[in-house]
Design an enzyme around this catalytic site. Structure first.
Site, mmCIF file in Angstrom:
data_model
loop_
_atom_site.group_PDB
_atom_site.id
_atom_site.type_symbol
_atom_site.label_atom_id
_atom_site.label_comp_id
_atom_site.label_asym_id
_atom_site.label_seq_id
_atom_site.Cartn_x
_atom_site.Cartn_y
_atom_site.Cartn_z
ATOM 1 N N HIS A 178 -18.123 6.367 4.557
ATOM 2 C CA HIS A 178 -16.883 7.098 4.303
ATOM 3 C C HIS A 178 -15.617 6.503 4.868
ATOM 4 O O HIS A 178 -14.330 6.353 4.330
ATOM 5 C CB HIS A 178 -17.211 8.317 5.078
ATOM 6 N N GLY A 226 0.751 -1.236 -0.133
ATOM 7 C CA GLY A 226 0.005 -0.043 -0.154
ATOM 8 C C GLY A 226 0.768 1.208 -0.195
ATOM 9 O O GLY A 226 1.757 1.390 0.772
ATOM 10 N N GLU A 237 -16.067 18.235 5.874
ATOM 11 C CA GLU A 237 -16.711 19.089 7.008
ATOM 12 C C GLU A 237 -15.985 20.299 7.061
ATOM 13 O O GLU A 237 -16.632 21.347 7.837
ATOM 14 C CB GLU A 237 -16.261 17.929 7.997
ATOM 15 N N GLU A 288 -5.965 3.121 7.473
ATOM 16 C CA GLU A 288 -7.652 2.783 7.322
ATOM 17 C C GLU A 288 -7.811 1.323 7.446
ATOM 18 O O GLU A 288 -8.818 0.664 7.931
ATOM 19 C CB GLU A 288 -8.166 3.368 6.274
ATOM 20 N N GLY A 318 -0.472 4.653 -0.112
ATOM 21 C CA GLY A 318 -1.142 5.680 0.451
ATOM 22 C C GLY A 318 -0.409 6.364 1.677
ATOM 23 O O GLY A 318 0.940 5.949 1.756
ATOM 24 N N ASP A 341 -8.956 -5.429 0.339
ATOM 25 C CA ASP A 341 -8.207 -6.437 -0.091
ATOM 26 C C ASP A 341 -7.040 -6.884 1.166
ATOM 27 O O ASP A 341 -6.909 -8.161 1.206
ATOM 28 C CB ASP A 341 -7.126 -6.283 -1.164
ATOM 29 N N LEU A 383 -5.896 11.220 8.621
ATOM 30 C CA LEU A 383 -4.738 11.592 8.344
ATOM 31 C C LEU A 383 -3.418 11.743 9.408
ATOM 32 O O LEU A 383 -2.463 11.149 9.122
ATOM 33 C CB LEU A 383 -4.684 13.063 7.616
ATOM 34 N N ALA A 410 -0.444 5.888 4.990
ATOM 35 C CA ALA A 410 0.268 4.933 6.088
ATOM 36 C C ALA A 410 1.303 4.443 5.438
ATOM 37 O O ALA A 410 2.497 4.107 6.060
ATOM 38 C CB ALA A 410 -0.922 4.090 6.310
HETATM 39 C C1 LIG Z 1 -12.984 11.715 -0.148
HETATM 40 C C2 LIG Z 1 -12.134 11.426 1.078
HETATM 41 C C3 LIG Z 1 -11.782 12.566 1.815
HETATM 42 C C4 LIG Z 1 -11.203 12.502 3.078
HETATM 43 N N1 LIG Z 1 -10.797 13.553 3.804
HETATM 44 C C5 LIG Z 1 -9.885 13.228 4.990
HETATM 45 C C6 LIG Z 1 -9.532 14.428 5.501
HETATM 46 O O1 LIG Z 1 -9.632 15.682 5.325
HETATM 47 N N2 LIG Z 1 -8.961 14.154 6.952
HETATM 48 C C7 LIG Z 1 -8.742 12.769 7.341
HETATM 49 O O2 LIG Z 1 -8.079 12.694 8.497
HETATM 50 N N3 LIG Z 1 -9.229 11.907 6.590
HETATM 51 C C8 LIG Z 1 -9.696 12.045 5.439
HETATM 52 N N4 LIG Z 1 -10.322 11.048 4.735
HETATM 53 C C9 LIG Z 1 -9.884 9.618 5.215
HETATM 54 C C10 LIG Z 1 -8.628 9.300 4.880
HETATM 55 O O3 LIG Z 1 -8.174 10.227 3.671
HETATM 56 C C11 LIG Z 1 -8.185 7.835 4.664
HETATM 57 O O4 LIG Z 1 -8.660 6.951 5.760
HETATM 58 C C12 LIG Z 1 -6.607 7.559 4.737
HETATM 59 O O5 LIG Z 1 -6.052 8.427 3.678
HETATM 60 C C13 LIG Z 1 -6.341 6.250 4.338
HETATM 61 O O6 LIG Z 1 -4.894 6.280 4.189
HETATM 62 P P1 LIG Z 1 -4.169 4.699 4.025
HETATM 63 O O7 LIG Z 1 -2.872 4.879 3.608
HETATM 64 O O8 LIG Z 1 -4.686 3.826 4.948
HETATM 65 O O9 LIG Z 1 -5.016 4.117 2.561
HETATM 66 P P2 LIG Z 1 -5.211 4.810 1.284
HETATM 67 O O10 LIG Z 1 -4.577 5.990 0.994
HETATM 68 O O11 LIG Z 1 -6.296 4.294 0.574
HETATM 69 O O12 LIG Z 1 -3.892 3.734 0.468
HETATM 70 C C14 LIG Z 1 -4.181 2.359 0.250
HETATM 71 C C15 LIG Z 1 -3.183 1.832 -0.597
HETATM 72 O O13 LIG Z 1 -3.251 0.302 -0.657
HETATM 73 C C16 LIG Z 1 -2.833 -0.180 -1.917
HETATM 74 N N5 LIG Z 1 -3.595 -1.358 -2.031
HETATM 75 C C17 LIG Z 1 -4.846 -1.872 -1.742
HETATM 76 N N6 LIG Z 1 -5.151 -3.259 -1.955
HETATM 77 C C18 LIG Z 1 -4.201 -3.755 -2.549
HETATM 78 C C19 LIG Z 1 -3.769 -4.869 -2.900
HETATM 79 N N7 LIG Z 1 -4.581 -5.834 -3.014
HETATM 80 N N8 LIG Z 1 -2.305 -5.296 -3.476
HETATM 81 C C20 LIG Z 1 -1.495 -4.027 -3.545
HETATM 82 N N9 LIG Z 1 -1.604 -2.789 -3.014
HETATM 83 C C21 LIG Z 1 -2.850 -2.460 -2.600
HETATM 84 C C22 LIG Z 1 -3.369 1.047 -3.046
HETATM 85 O O14 LIG Z 1 -2.621 0.893 -4.005
HETATM 86 C C23 LIG Z 1 -3.048 2.146 -2.160
HETATM 87 O O15 LIG Z 1 -1.778 2.788 -2.325
HETATM 88 C C24 LIG Z 1 -10.950 11.260 3.566
HETATM 89 C C25 LIG Z 1 -11.261 9.880 2.745
HETATM 90 C C26 LIG Z 1 -11.922 10.279 1.665
HETATM 91 C C27 LIG Z 1 -12.395 8.979 1.041
#
Ligand SMILES: Cc1cc2nc3c(=O)[nH]c(=O)nc-3n(C[C@H](O)[C@H](O)[C@H](O)COP(=O)(O)OP(=O)(O)OC[C@H]3O[C@@H](n4cnc5c(N)ncnc54)[C@H](O)[C@@H]3O)c2cc1C
Length: 578
Positions: A350, A13, A252, A381, A15, A218, A398, A17
């Site tokens: 969300h 992943g 928000e 997440e 993102g 996933d 975030l 994190a």
């Molecule tokens: C529209 C929107 C607005 C938001 N605004 C805010 C905000 O202002 N403030 C706040 O605190 N939170 C906000 N959130 C929530 C926050 O953005 C997310 O919870 C957070 O960014 C998740 O980050 P992450 O790194 O966990 O996952 P993600 O950023 O979702 O990244 C997931 C990663 O996993 C990879 N992946 C997934 N499955 C597989 C697989 N099978 N094989 C290989 N790679 C895989 C993907 O390629 C991706 O790179 C928002 C969410 C949304 C949807």
């Protein structure tokens, strides 16, 4: 034949994190990131409103007040040790990002500016406080770009458009992953000393969602299929302001900057539900209030099926400077001019509060007793630490991804520096290979889109903001039937090059697992708490339910549920009033 790669730290992943973990590990040990998307296309990039930290740049604030708000917002289900860590480390985390070059909005004095967000208050609930740091309404985009640059600088290797299918487990420890290369259809074995999952959320199980198409669970799905538990799956957050019919998010921040929710009579209805902080009450309360307004016939429009977000009293210059993207969404997708009229909104699926259970070092739990899986970590997440409990406050995600991503990366470095690579059999990829072969053999069956549509509609109608024993039993039965139909479908496209039909097929299987774990966990919890509201059990019941659910997949079908006590701290559960 599968390709073999070897790393000290392997992160799934890209993102916020995953990248923050990769940055922490990549400075010290051989690190790679495997991602199904190109890193900057991860959902973090769409986050709009902000990331909170008690910097006290524009008014008095303290990390303890932030911790109190987070625990109260969570409806007292968050683990308070984890919350303390997150709120304390928030301040250094924001400064770290600033030093990496993240272009935060500034005050006239040049400090990082801060704005209001739901549930964040001064002095234990007295009034809203300015705690969210932001870069216009593109905060997540800026975080992702900044972290990706830094990872490249540190020499982190990237395997983009690689889809992780399976975990490699050796005597109960994690020794790597198996991934499918989307461009070529080949399998890759990533043999690693430590593995961290950061695969994001799974909102695509609901019809109306703010989540990207790729958020299908996933990572938690792979974990679940390997016999490991998922925590607190019944808690799914609905954000109050999704664009009507589409679910696209209006942050928000719109209410933080002065926007107001109104019903068909123009009434500011949140005054009746949360007299002190009104429109800035936590999301679970606002979404429920919107449902009540519609149920009682005060929804807007001919069909009484939405409410209105009124920005007409916000200074147009503020809208222009601080909310440019979301106002443009209203114009583009609904043809509404937010400076002149209310924007039609509905609650939109969300955020997953639940996920892969971990401790504060991001180590994954193998059971509700809190024993860990050596070498295996999760953050962001897809994980459940749990800092958000039954309901997450805006801007705390975030923050969570940066704080616990970093912690995970640090722990992986430590683990990889003190442990050898475990021996693995040559054929660890066989299970994934056979699975793909089976999907590509025989007749096509019915179109996947038909099955997906039923799941999304049913989850929206029966397992979203309001639930009951009857609705959850119904949707559970439907999931069983959909699973049978899904198992008969085959992938029609047999090509190896960018076979997106195959990818979507696999993703949907994980989504079914997520939905099943959610529904079974939710039916068992006979109380209402945070994002889980049961109209047949309307009260919170701390005596029985101040505990986390762990759902483990049994071979014969339904998950088995066990429970883990909440870690309490300074704050004892009281009635939640705003
Ligand atoms: C529209 C929107 C607005 C938001 N605004 C805010 C905000 O202002 N403030 C706040 O605190 N939170 C906000 N959130 C929530 C926050 O953005 C997310 O919870 C957070 O960014 C998740 O980050 P992450 O790194 O966990 O996952 P993600 O950023 O979702 O990244 C997931 C990663 O996993 C990879 N992946 C997934 N499955 C597989 C697989 N099978 N094989 C290989 N790679 C895989 C993907 O390629 C991706 O790179 C928002 C969410 C949304 C949807």
């Amino acid at each position: 034949m599968a390709h073999l790669h070897t790393y000290d730290a392997l992160i799934v992943g890209a993102g916020g994190a995953g990248l923050r973990a990769a940055l922490a590990a990549g400075k010290n040990v051989k690190t790679a990131v495997v991602s199904k998307l190109y890193p900057t296309r991860s959902h973090t990039g769409t986050a709009q409103g902000g990331m909170c930290a008690a910097l006290a740049n524009v008014e008095e604030d303290s990390w303890e007040w932030h911790a109190f708000d987070t625990v109260k917002g969570s409806d007292f289900l968050a683990d308070q040790d984890a919350v303390d860590i997150m709120c304390r480390e928030a301040v250094t985390s924001v400064h770290e990002l600033e030093r990496m070059g993240l272009p935060f909005n500034r005050t006239p004095q040049g400090k990082i500016d801060q704005r209001r967000f739901g549930g964040h208050t001064r002095d234990h609930g007295e009034a809203p406080v300015r705690r969210a740091c932001y870069a216009a309404d593109r905060t997540g985009h800026m975080i992702l770009q900044t972290l990706y640059q830094q990872c490249n600088k540190e020499g982190v290797e990237f395997f983009n458009e690689f889809f992780v299918l399976d975990l490699i487990m050796v005597d109960g420890a994690c020794a790597g992953i198996v991934a499918y290369e989307i461009a070529t259809g080949q399998l890759h074995i990533f043999h690693a000393k430590s593995v961290l999952f950061a695969t994001g959320g799974f909102g695509k199980m609901f019809k109306i969602t703010s989540n990207a198409h790729t958020l299908t669970g996933d990572g938690p799905g792979v974990v679940y299929r390997n016999g490991l538990p998922l925590e607190d799956m019944e808690f799914f957050q609905f954000h109050p302001t999704g664009l009507y019919r589409l679910g696209i998010l209006l942050s928000e921040a719109a209410r933080g900057e002065g926007g107001i929710l109104r019903n068909k009579d123009g009434e500011r209805f949140m005054e009746n539900y949360a007299p002190t902080i009104k429109d800035l009450a936590p999301r679970d309360m606002v979404s429920r209030a919107m449902f009540s307004e519609m149920k009682e016939g005060r929804g807007a429009g001919e069909n009484n099926d939405h409410l209105l977000l009124d920005l007409t009293d916000v200074d147009p210059e503020v809208v222009e400077k601080k909310l440019p993207d979301i106002t443009e969404f209203a114009r583009t997708y609904l043809g509404v001019e937010p400076l002149e009229e209310g924007v039609p909104v509905v609650p939109t699926a969300h955020y997953a509060m639940g996920g892969i259970p971990t401790n504060v070092k991001a180590e994954v739990h193998r059971n509700a007793a809190g024993d860990i899986v050596p070498g295996f970590y999760a953050a962001g997440e897809c994980a459940c630490v749990s800092v958000h409990g039954a309901n997450r406050l805006g801007t705390n995600s975030l923050l969570d991804i940066v704080v616990f991503g970093r912690r995970g990366g640090v722990e992986m470095t430590e683990y990889a520096s003190t442990h050898p690579l475990l021996d693995i059999p040559d054929d660890v990829h066989r299970r994934a290979e056979e699975w793909i072969e089976a999907l590509m053999e025989g007749d096509g069956g019915e179109p996947l889109a038909d099955i997906r549509e039923v799941l999304q509609n049913e989850m929206m109608d029966k397992a979203s903001v309001v639930r009951s024993e009857d609705t959850l039993t119904d949707v559970h039965e439907t999931i069983g039937k959909l699973r049978a139909r899904y198992e008969l479908t085959r992938v029609r496209d047999r090509s190896k090059i960018f076979n997106t039909e195959l990818v979507e097929h696999i993703e949907f299987g994980f989504l079914l697992d997520m939905a099943e774990a959610l529904v079974v966990s939710a039916r068992a919890r006979t109380e209402s708490r945070g994002g889980h509201y049961r109209d047949d059990h309307e009260l919170r019941e701390d005596e029985h339910w101040l505990k986390h659910t762990y759902a483990t997949k049994r071979d014969d079908g339904d998950p088995e549920l066990t429970y883990r006590d909440v870690t309490l701290g300074r704050y004892t559960p009281v009635e939640r009033k705003y």
